[in-house]
Every structure is written in C-alpha cells, then in structure tokens.
Design a protein around this motif. Structure first.
Motif, short mmCIF file in Angstrom:
data_model
loop_
_atom_site.label_atom_id
_atom_site.label_comp_id
_atom_site.label_asym_id
_atom_site.label_seq_id
_atom_site.Cartn_x
_atom_site.Cartn_y
_atom_site.Cartn_z
N GLN A 1 4.19 -5.15 -14.28
CA GLN A 1 3.37 -5.63 -12.90
C GLN A 1 3.55 -4.65 -11.75
O GLN A 1 4.51 -3.65 -12.05
CB GLN A 1 4.17 -7.08 -12.47
CG GLN A 1 3.57 -8.03 -13.55
CD GLN A 1 3.90 -8.18 -14.77
OE1 GLN A 1 5.23 -7.93 -15.10
NE2 GLN A 1 3.19 -8.32 -15.64
N ASN A 2 2.87 -4.73 -11.04
CA ASN A 2 2.80 -3.94 -9.73
C ASN A 2 4.09 -4.81 -9.03
O ASN A 2 4.36 -5.88 -8.92
CB ASN A 2 1.63 -4.00 -8.67
CG ASN A 2 0.67 -3.10 -9.28
OD1 ASN A 2 0.94 -2.27 -9.76
ND2 ASN A 2 -0.69 -3.69 -9.39
N ALA B 1 3.34 -8.84 -3.40
CA ALA B 1 4.33 -8.35 -4.32
C ALA B 1 4.31 -6.67 -4.13
O ALA B 1 5.35 -5.99 -4.43
CB ALA B 1 3.89 -8.41 -5.89
N MET C 1 -6.38 -4.25 -5.79
CA MET C 1 -6.14 -4.98 -4.71
C MET C 1 -7.75 -5.09 -4.10
O MET C 1 -8.04 -6.10 -3.83
CB MET C 1 -5.08 -4.60 -3.81
CG MET C 1 -4.70 -5.96 -2.81
SD MET C 1 -3.53 -5.37 -1.35
CE MET C 1 -1.89 -5.09 -2.56
N SER D 1 9.01 -9.25 -10.68
CA SER D 1 8.45 -9.79 -11.82
C SER D 1 9.29 -9.96 -13.11
O SER D 1 9.33 -10.76 -13.89
CB SER D 1 6.92 -9.06 -12.13
OG SER D 1 6.34 -9.30 -11.29
N GLU E 1 -2.41 -8.76 -5.03
CA GLU E 1 -0.95 -8.85 -4.93
C GLU E 1 -0.41 -8.23 -3.79
O GLU E 1 0.73 -7.63 -3.73
CB GLU E 1 -0.65 -8.06 -6.33
CG GLU E 1 -0.89 -8.67 -7.54
CD GLU E 1 -0.69 -7.76 -8.76
OE1 GLU E 1 0.35 -8.07 -9.62
OE2 GLU E 1 -1.14 -6.65 -9.17
N LYS F 1 -1.09 -10.37 -13.27
CA LYS F 1 -0.76 -10.15 -12.02
C LYS F 1 0.81 -10.60 -11.71
O LYS F 1 0.91 -11.54 -12.44
CB LYS F 1 -1.60 -10.88 -11.02
CG LYS F 1 -3.24 -10.55 -10.96
CD LYS F 1 -3.33 -8.91 -10.65
CE LYS F 1 -4.77 -8.69 -10.62
NZ LYS F 1 -4.99 -7.41 -10.05
N ALA F 2 1.39 -10.11 -10.68
CA ALA F 2 2.67 -10.53 -10.39
C ALA F 2 2.87 -12.05 -10.37
O ALA F 2 3.79 -12.68 -10.59
CB ALA F 2 3.17 -9.78 -9.13
N PHE F 3 1.78 -12.64 -9.54
CA PHE F 3 1.88 -14.25 -9.28
C PHE F 3 1.74 -15.19 -10.56
O PHE F 3 1.95 -16.25 -10.45
CB PHE F 3 1.10 -14.53 -8.23
CG PHE F 3 -0.21 -14.04 -8.00
CD1 PHE F 3 -1.08 -14.48 -9.06
CD2 PHE F 3 -0.74 -12.94 -7.26
CE1 PHE F 3 -2.55 -13.86 -9.17
CE2 PHE F 3 -2.07 -12.55 -7.64
CZ PHE F 3 -2.85 -13.03 -8.34
#
Length: 309
Positions: A104-105, A274, A260, A109, A271, A79-81
């Motif tokens: 990543q979405n 993002a 999501m 990123s 996410e 995931k982006a985070f």
C-alpha cells in the motif's frame, strides 16, 4: 509454478496479475470493480505498457475470495483504507506456509493487516514508478516498474521471503529485499507525497509537476517536510540527496498520473490521509512543521467533499 491470489486487482494489482499469469503462475484476481472482473473473465486480462502488450487468462477474476482455497502467495494490493476488510476476506486463502504481502501507499497498512493476519507470515511491499492505470475494464496499462521492494514484517523466514520474491522475479519484476523496512517504506513515501496530492490538486502529470516551477514548489515542499518528519523519527533513508532521488524516479515516468488523481477523476475516494495526511499527523506529533502538506491535504479534501456530497 505458484498459486497466487491478488486481493485488490485494480490498476497496480492487475499489472501484477497479468505478468504473473503470463509467466505461468495460477493467478486469482479479486477486485471491487464488477465490470473489471467480468471483462477479465470474458476476454482475459490485457496488460500493456513498458512490459509489452499481452492478454492473458487468469485462473479466475471475481469480487470475492470464495472458492479459491489456500494459496502459496497472497498479495493485498488494495487502497490503504480497505486493508482491514481485505485482510479479513483473505483469511480463507492463508495456510500455514502461505506468505502474505501487503503493498500500500503511505504508512500504517501493515500494522492494520497484522491485527487480522498472522504477522509471522507477512512481508511488507513497496512498489513505485509504475504509473499504472485502467483505461477500460479488463485492461491495465503501466509506464514503468522502477521499484519492487520487500522486507519482513515480523517473523517471516529468509526462505519464505526469498521464495515469495522469486515468484515476482520469474514474472519479469526486478525485486530487491530490504532489512530496514521503515527506511524502505519512507524512500517511497517521500516520492508519493511530492506527486500524489500535488497532482490531485492541480490535475498535472508527474512530468508536468517537475516541469512547472509553481507545481514543483508544492511537490518539493511536501517532500522536504516528509524528509524532516522521517529524520525526526530517527529513520535513516540512506540517500545522500532525497530530493534528487524523488526527481530521478519521477522523471522516469513523466506521463504518469498518480493514483490519487486517477481516483479523483473517476469520482472515487483517494488516499490523501495515508500519504500527505500521514506527514501532517506525524509532524504534529513530533513537532515538525508541515505547512505545505497541510494545505495540500485541505485542498484535496475540499475537492473530495464536492465529489461525495
């Protein structure tokens, strides 16, 4: 055959891992889900869906990168985070000739990863139209694989970019390489914003969103705002009708539930920041109104506050 590590072997990453292992590559899957890793180690990784139904053995599946060593290709599919943490974990896997692909979405990123990883060995990846999920530990399902695109982040050579793409091609993926990375990323993002936050807020599949006038009003509004933000940045999508493009891609995976929504149903963090949140942030910075994305972000964040309170 290549030695490949997939850091972030969740739904999407498991599809990559399974098909690459089936093609004969030496694949290591690293996941934050201990039960998923344990199931893969015990029974193998099952991949089902449009690519068929197969169970393959990975070289290893674990929750850490320890003991893997230098790889030919490292795919960061978190995931982006989680990108910064994954990039740090991936450092022992990277030698002078290793290609690192960030997939990543949303936006931002690759820049986060480049703070830790060698930028001249990085490629940016965009995938879409997979509709991937993990029905049970050790099993990944996907409804399609419409988009598998890569471009250079900074100083990666043509030879390295092509070589990394060939690993995917040999595993059954249809890969396209792009010179304009920003345009490539935003072509996917205008689809993400249409369906990701909307599905999370409504519980609907992509096909149900397209088929419901009220839901599609929200999804279309999110996408139109993203297109406006894209244009304000001077990014050329190269698409005559961006909304028709979104509808066409979404229509190919009508039964898919975006990640999501799947994260929300599983009680995991999604996410939204993002994806739809990026449109709101950039819109505010550029003076582009984004009321639909703003509301969707607020609804999803309200849902998440209940899950994580």
């Amino acid at each position: 055959m290549a030695k490949v590590a997939i850091v972030g072997c969740g739904a999407m990453g498991s599809v990559y891992a399974g098909l690459m292992a089936h093609a004969g590559h030496e694949v290591y899957g690293i996941t934050l889900w201990p039960d998923h890793a344990a199931a893969i180690q015990e029974k193998g990784l099952r991949v089902s869906g449009i690519s068929g139904d197969k169970t393959v053995r990975l070289a290893a599946a674990s929750t850490t990168t320890e003991g893997i060593g230098v790889c030919d290709l490292v795919i960061i599919a978190t995931k982006a985070f989680d990108v910064k943490s994954a990039a740090s974990d991936a450092l022992p896997l990277i030698g002078p000739q290793t290609v690192v692909q960030t997939i990543q979405n949303g936006v931002g990123s690759p820049d986060a990863a480049a703070q830790i990883l060698p930028a001249d060995q990085m490629a940016v990846g965009v995938v879409g139209g997979y509709g991937a999920s993990v029905p049970e530990p050790g099993h990944a399902h996907h409804n399609g694989f419409e988009v598998t695109w890569f471009g250079k982040y900074a100083g990666l050579s043509d030879e390295q970019l092509e070589g990394s793409a060939d690993i995917w091609r040999s595993s059954g993926f249809k890969v396209a390489l792009h010179d304009d990375v920003q345009s490539m990323v935003w072509k996917k993002l205008i689809m993400n914003v249409a369906f990701s936050g909307t599905s999370c807020a409504t519980g609907l599949t992509i096909g149900q969103i397209l088929g419901d006038a009220n839901a599609w009003k929200v999804g279309r509004g999110c996408s139109e705002e993203a297109v406006a933000v894209c244009e304000a940045q001077g990014i050329n999508l190269g698409i005559a009708d961006p909304i028709a493009h979104v509808q066409s891609l979404g229509g190919k995976i009508p039964n898919a539930r975006p990640s999501m929504l799947l994260d929300s149903l599983a009680g995991r963090r999604g996410e939204i920041d993002a994806i739809n949140g990026a449109i709101s942030r950039l819109g505010a910075k550029l003076g582009v109104p984004t009321p639909t994305n703003d509301v969707v972000v607020a609804i999803v964040k309200a849902k998440e506050s209940l899950i994580h309170s």
